[in-house]
Design a protein around this motif. Structure first.
Motif, PDB file in Angstrom:
ATOM      1  N   VAL A 170       1.034  -1.050  -0.042  1.00 50.96           N
ATOM      2  CA  VAL A 170      -0.143   0.020   0.044  1.00 50.96           C
ATOM      3  C   VAL A 170       1.052   1.177  -0.145  1.00 50.96           C
ATOM      4  N   SER A 171       0.442   2.288  -0.485  1.00 47.94           N
ATOM      5  CA  SER A 171       1.158   3.525  -0.703  1.00 47.94           C
ATOM      6  C   SER A 171       0.520   4.526   0.528  1.00 47.94           C
TER       7      SER A 171
ATOM      8  N   THR B 206      -9.706   1.817  -9.321  1.00 49.05           N
ATOM      9  CA  THR B 206     -10.140   0.359  -9.184  1.00 49.05           C
ATOM     10  C   THR B 206     -10.324   0.093  -7.618  1.00 49.05           C
TER      11      THR B 206
ATOM     12  N   PHE C  66      -8.718  -8.729  -6.095  1.00 50.17           N
ATOM     13  CA  PHE C  66      -8.551  -7.330  -5.533  1.00 50.17           C
ATOM     14  C   PHE C  66      -8.696  -7.293  -3.964  1.00 50.17           C
ATOM     15  N   ASP C  67      -8.013  -6.498  -3.331  1.00 55.88           N
ATOM     16  CA  ASP C  67      -8.034  -6.491  -1.881  1.00 55.88           C
ATOM     17  C   ASP C  67      -9.446  -5.631  -1.613  1.00 55.88           C
TER      18      ASP C  67
ATOM     19  N   ALA D  88      -8.867  -1.939  -0.295  1.00 59.47           N
ATOM     20  CA  ALA D  88      -7.995  -1.055  -0.780  1.00 59.47           C
ATOM     21  C   ALA D  88      -8.847  -0.432  -1.874  1.00 59.47           C
TER      22      ALA D  88
ATOM     23  N   ARG E  71      -7.379   1.616  -5.595  1.00 57.03           N
ATOM     24  CA  ARG E  71      -6.096   1.781  -6.495  1.00 57.03           C
ATOM     25  C   ARG E  71      -6.585   3.030  -7.431  1.00 57.03           C
TER      26      ARG E  71
ATOM     27  N   ARG F  14       0.639   4.530 -10.156  1.00 55.67           N
ATOM     28  CA  ARG F  14      -0.456   4.084  -9.406  1.00 55.67           C
ATOM     29  C   ARG F  14      -0.237   4.184  -8.024  1.00 55.67           C
ATOM     30  N   TRP F  15      -1.111   4.074  -7.114  1.00 56.88           N
ATOM     31  CA  TRP F  15      -1.113   4.073  -5.755  1.00 56.88           C
ATOM     32  C   TRP F  15      -2.220   3.282  -5.111  1.00 56.88           C
ATOM     33  N   ASP F  16      -1.847   2.357  -4.341  1.00 57.47           N
ATOM     34  CA  ASP F  16      -2.759   1.439  -3.560  1.00 57.47           C
ATOM     35  C   ASP F  16      -2.986   2.054  -2.237  1.00 57.47           C
TER      36      ASP F  16
ATOM     37  N   THR G  23      -0.354  -5.644   3.206  1.00 50.44           N
ATOM     38  CA  THR G  23      -1.521  -5.362   2.435  1.00 50.44           C
ATOM     39  C   THR G  23      -2.581  -4.575   3.122  1.00 50.44           C
TER      40      THR G  23
END
Length: 155
Positions: free
Chosen positions: A32-33, A65, A94-95, A98, A100, A108-110, A138
């Motif tokens: 994650v960002s 997303t 996909f979490d 989260a 995206r 991109r940043w999650d 995560t």
């Protein structure tokens, strides 16, 4: 940590700023960002503040997303100030905790999505952990760590 089932925090349209923490941009990315703590689960109402924060600091967001089951509304086009963000909704792979964000030509940043009904102390711990460059968890892993942290319930 989560709002009781069947209850949703309502959007607060008087607070335009996003509750957001990010890892340093020069640090190698982790799972994650950073983290975002929306005030409600009304994505069309919450997203403009998040996008504004990214548009001014990290580059214009063009797509998002997210997991379809996380948000009650799943529009394909999300209008924000000055442009429209395209959305993709996934149900597997996909979490669910989260979101995206994609910025054309930048990256991109999650982000961990801290559930809207989370108490402030828990949200602060989650947001700090998500922005910590030393942690490589995560979004779901961070929430699981918080749920399993006995000292967290004592605060």
């Amino acid at each position: 940590m989560n709002a009781p089932t069947g209850q949703r925090a309502s959007p607060d349209r008087t607070r335009p700023s996003a509750r957001l923490t990010l890892r340093p941009p020069t640090f190698p990315p982790g799972p994650v960002s950073g983290a975002w703590w929306p005030r409600s689960d009304d994505l069309p109402a919450e997203l403009p503040a998040l996008i504004k924060a990214f548009d001014t600091s990290r580059g214009r967001v063009t797509r998002v997303t997210a997991h379809r089951d996380t948000w009650p509304q799943t529009p394909c086009d999300l209008p924000v100030a000055g442009h429209t963000v395209k959305a993709a909704w996934l149900t597997s792979g996909f979490d669910p905790h989260a979101i995206r964000l994609f910025s054309y030509g930048v990256g991109r940043w999650d982000l961990l999505v801290v559930p809207p009904g989370t108490d402030a102390a828990t949200a602060a711990r989650l947001m700090t952990a998500a922005a910590d460059p030393g942690l490589h968890r995560t979004a779901s892993g961070l929430l699981e760590d918080e749920d399993n942290n006995p000292s967290a319930s004592a605060t």
